[in-house]
Design a protein around this motif. Structure first.
Motif, PDB file in Angstrom:
ATOM      1  N   PHE A 103      48.906  82.962  10.950  1.00  0.00           N
ATOM      2  CA  PHE A 103      50.003  83.049  10.003  1.00  0.00           C
ATOM      3  C   PHE A 103      51.352  83.065  10.733  1.00  0.00           C
ATOM      4  N   THR A 104      51.379  83.872  11.818  1.00  0.00           N
ATOM      5  CA  THR A 104      52.618  83.971  12.607  1.00  0.00           C
ATOM      6  C   THR A 104      52.982  82.628  13.207  1.00  0.00           C
ATOM      7  N   THR A 105      51.969  81.919  13.724  1.00  0.00           N
ATOM      8  CA  THR A 105      52.186  80.588  14.310  1.00  0.00           C
ATOM      9  C   THR A 105      52.702  79.617  13.264  1.00  0.00           C
ATOM     10  N   ALA A 106      52.095  79.665  12.072  1.00  0.00           N
ATOM     11  CA  ALA A 106      52.512  78.764  10.994  1.00  0.00           C
ATOM     12  C   ALA A 106      53.953  79.034  10.582  1.00  0.00           C
ATOM     13  N   GLU A 159      56.248  77.681  13.210  1.00  0.00           N
ATOM     14  CA  GLU A 159      56.321  76.224  13.132  1.00  0.00           C
ATOM     15  C   GLU A 159      57.190  75.785  11.963  1.00  0.00           C
ATOM     16  N   ARG A 160      57.049  76.496  10.832  1.00  0.00           N
ATOM     17  CA  ARG A 160      57.865  76.168   9.670  1.00  0.00           C
ATOM     18  C   ARG A 160      59.348  76.421   9.951  1.00  0.00           C
ATOM     19  N   GLU A 161      59.590  77.548  10.610  1.00  0.00           N
ATOM     20  CA  GLU A 161      60.976  77.857  10.960  1.00  0.00           C
ATOM     21  C   GLU A 161      61.551  76.810  11.912  1.00  0.00           C
ATOM     22  N   ALA A 162      60.710  76.375  12.850  1.00  0.00           N
ATOM     23  CA  ALA A 162      61.159  75.346  13.780  1.00  0.00           C
ATOM     24  C   ALA A 162      61.456  74.039  13.045  1.00  0.00           C
ATOM     25  N   THR A 163      60.608  73.731  12.072  1.00  0.00           N
ATOM     26  CA  THR A 163      60.815  72.524  11.267  1.00  0.00           C
ATOM     27  C   THR A 163      62.110  72.618  10.472  1.00  0.00           C
TER      28      THR A 163
END
Length: 211
Positions: free
Chosen positions: A12-15, A18-22
């Protein structure tokens, strides 16, 4: 169990990261796109200004084109003998050496001023030159000098007279006749009119180009 929960939390943390990076990347792309739009508008404005400046420059004739136009018109003025001869006197039956010399003089002027800066002047100048050459070709192929028996005249005399071939001449030389002689005469008159039309178009365009 604990391991499973830990694994899910990690995913969840990774996702989330990644979303924040996107989102961050999308934000950067939006900013970059906005900057590019500003740059495109600036370049478009600069291009428009440059185009207007170029068009304005093209509307201003160069000294070389002014000299060319003046020289050609001076050698072939509308109220001059050459224009009047072609317009009203040339019958395609007889002509003088002086008339031919006048046309060759126009060709000589065109040859000396062949370099043209304004592209709009290239075609009308070339058409005038071609029309004169076509006329001179006609005179060379369809007539002969008739003053060679007159000892007081020479070919260099501007009053030396040339006569167009008549039907009897063509019957003797080419097996043709009066029909062909009349056709040749009509072609000669048409050649003369083409010179006048080309000359008028040349002057019209030159005046429009502020020459």
């Amino acid at each position: 169990d604990h391991a499973a929960l830990q694994s899910e939390r990690t995913k969840f943390t990774t996702a989330v990261r990644e979303r924040e990076a996107t989102v961050d990347r999308n934000s950067e792309l939006v900013t970059e796109c906005a900057n590019l739009k500003v740059k495109v508008r600036r370049l478009t404005a600069e291009l428009d200004n440059s185009q207007r400046a170029l068009e304005e420059l093209r509307r201003k004739p160069t000294d070389r084109d002014k000299q060319m136009f003046a020289a050609v018109i001076d050698s072939f003025p509308r109220d001059g003998k050459l224009f009047q001869w072609l317009d009203a006197l040339f019958s395609a039956k007889m002509w003088k050496a002086g008339d031919i010399d006048a046309l060759q003089g126009v060709l000589s002027v065109i040859s000396r001023h062949r370099m043209v800066d304004d592209a709009e002047l290239v075609k009308p100048l070339a058409l005038l030159e071609a029309a004169i050459n076509q006329f001179l070709d006609w005179t060379a192929l369809n007539g002969e000098g008739v003053d060679h028996l007159n000892a007081r005249k020479q070919v260099t005399d501007p009053t030396w007279t040339y006569r167009a071939y008549d039907g009897e001449d063509l019957r003797r030389m080419r097996g043709a006749g009066w029909v062909e002689a009349d056709q040749a005469r009509d072609a000669g008159i048409a050649c003369g009119k083409r010179i006048l039309a080309a000359r008028e178009e040349f002057e019209r365009i030159g005046r429009a180009r502020k020459l």
